[in-house]
Scaffold this motif. Structure first.
Motif, PDB file in Angstrom:
ATOM      1  N   LYS A  80     -55.038  20.097  55.619  1.00  0.00           N
ATOM      2  CA  LYS A  80     -54.324  21.171  54.916  1.00  0.00           C
ATOM      3  C   LYS A  80     -55.089  22.487  55.019  1.00  0.00           C
ATOM      4  N   ALA A  81     -56.409  22.378  55.160  1.00  0.00           N
ATOM      5  CA  ALA A  81     -57.248  23.571  55.149  1.00  0.00           C
ATOM      6  C   ALA A  81     -57.612  24.068  56.548  1.00  0.00           C
ATOM      7  N   LYS A  91     -59.452  27.972  60.344  1.00  0.00           N
ATOM      8  CA  LYS A  91     -58.933  27.946  58.980  1.00  0.00           C
ATOM      9  C   LYS A  91     -57.417  28.126  59.027  1.00  0.00           C
ATOM     10  N   ARG A  92     -56.690  27.305  58.259  1.00  0.00           N
ATOM     11  CA  ARG A  92     -55.231  27.474  58.151  1.00  0.00           C
ATOM     12  C   ARG A  92     -54.935  28.588  57.160  1.00  0.00           C
ATOM     13  N   MET A  93     -54.139  29.548  57.572  1.00  0.00           N
ATOM     14  CA  MET A  93     -53.740  30.643  56.686  1.00  0.00           C
ATOM     15  C   MET A  93     -52.420  30.294  55.993  1.00  0.00           C
ATOM     16  N   PRO A  94     -52.160  30.911  54.841  1.00  0.00           N
ATOM     17  CA  PRO A  94     -50.924  30.600  54.103  1.00  0.00           C
ATOM     18  C   PRO A  94     -49.654  30.778  54.912  1.00  0.00           C
ATOM     19  N   ASP A  95     -49.657  31.728  55.862  1.00  0.00           N
ATOM     20  CA  ASP A  95     -48.449  31.957  56.666  1.00  0.00           C
ATOM     21  C   ASP A  95     -48.374  31.037  57.885  1.00  0.00           C
TER      22      ASP A  95
END
Length: 335
Positions: free
Chosen positions: A24-25, A47-51
């Protein structure tokens, strides 16, 4: 903790793309493998960004929870994570995140894209004593930071001095804290390190503390200035005897261009008695660091580059192996 690329690990790493805290992160790029070893592999990630876009590029050490992973390996991993979480220094590699999941541990660390410091140096066409001193000051400053916090690295060697960027020669980071330990005085007795860089007190099986890092640093300083290691022999028994006696010389054909102050610093770091060895703070106050830049720039170490290229080629040929637990023979005092 080693780094390896077995089929099982590849499968488990792929599983991380399922609904786990890690996935998820962060994302993993399975095509961008940065290293391998006994139970794990290092992959490039982001890193995964919210968008849904990719953020900060990172390195991810994926450690498989196999049956072969011993209790001491897990304890060492936990110690490494605890140490890295407790420190923040511009010249020490950063730990961003740590995840323990069903089949894997994930260490999310700073991505170092410049390779090893020594690899960069041997590509130079010109090299002088000021450049060497600038590098050594950075390393000593990082060691002073660690030692003030009662942390000993225990595996200083060229492979663990990395560059952040391919374009900056001085953005150096001290890496690989797999043997790092909180220490209270001379309270350690585990025989660990890398042959050629290990301190005499470790070889002798006596209790030791942060002074062991200063010995290893002295070896690195010697290599940066002379181009070859002070202690070298293919026979480990002979090598260890040389280390325990501080049996090294400044061979004139390699050292005539190096200043007396630089050689004096080395002599005061490669001291058998750890109580007489310079601390990192004392080393930073050595007269060599007060010599004017112009004088050291005039000391051309280009011939050192040629020697270092040969040393580096031999080092790479033998393989960049992780710090090893020293042999039972040595532990029993056979050497």
């Amino acid at each position: 903790m080693g780094i390896c690329g077995s089929t099982a690990i590849k499968r488990d790493a792929a599983d991380a793309e399922n609904d786990t805290d890690f996935s998820k992160a962060y994302t993993l790029d399975h095509r961008a493998e940065l290293g391998t070893g006994a139970f794990s592999k290092v992959l490039k990630g982001a890193k995964r960004m919210p968008d849904g876009s990719s953020g900060l590029a990172v390195a991810v050490k994926c450690i498989s929870k196999t049956a072969e992973l011993k209790a001491e390996d897990i304890a060492s991993l936990q110690e490494e994570v605890a140490v890295l979480r407790s420190i923040d220094h511009p010249n020490i590699i950063k730990l961003y995140d740590f995840f323990e999941e069903k089949k894997m541990y994930y260490m999310v660390i700073e991505l170092m894209e410049g390779g090893e410091l020594f690899e960069r140096i041997v590509k130079k066409t010109f090299y002088n004593e000021k450049e060497a001193r600038d590098l050594i000051r950075i390393l000593l400053d990082a060691l002073a930071y660690l030692h003030h916090r009662n942390i000993v690295h225990r595996d200083l060697k060229p492979e663990n001095l990395l560059l952040k960027s391919p374009y900056n020669d001085f953005d150096i980071k001290l890496a690989d804290f797999g043997f790092a330990k909180q220490v209270n005085g001379k309270s350690l007795d585990t025989q660990c390190g890398t042959p050629g860089y290990v301190a005499p007190e470790i070889l002798k099986g006596t209790k030791y503390g942060s002074e062991v890092d200063m010995w290893s640093c002295g070896v690195i300083v010697y290599i940066l200035l002379g181009g070859y290691p002070p202690f070298h022999d293919d026979n480990h028994a002979i090598l260890y005897r040389k280390i325990k006696a501080a049996d090294y010389t400044f061979e004139p054909q390699y050292w005539e261009q190096v200043s007396d102050d630089a050689k004096d610093l080395i002599r005061k770091m490669l001291v058998v008695n750890p109580d007489s060895r310079l601390t990192a703070d004392q080393a930073l106050r050595h007269p060599w660091f007060l010599v004017g830049d112009h004088e050291l720039i005039s000391r051309n170490l280009t011939s050192t580059l040629d020697t270092m290229k040969k040393f580096n080629a031999r080092r790479k040929f033998r393989g960049t192996v992780r710090g090893v637990i020293l042999t039972n023979k040595m532990a029993k005092g056979t050497f």
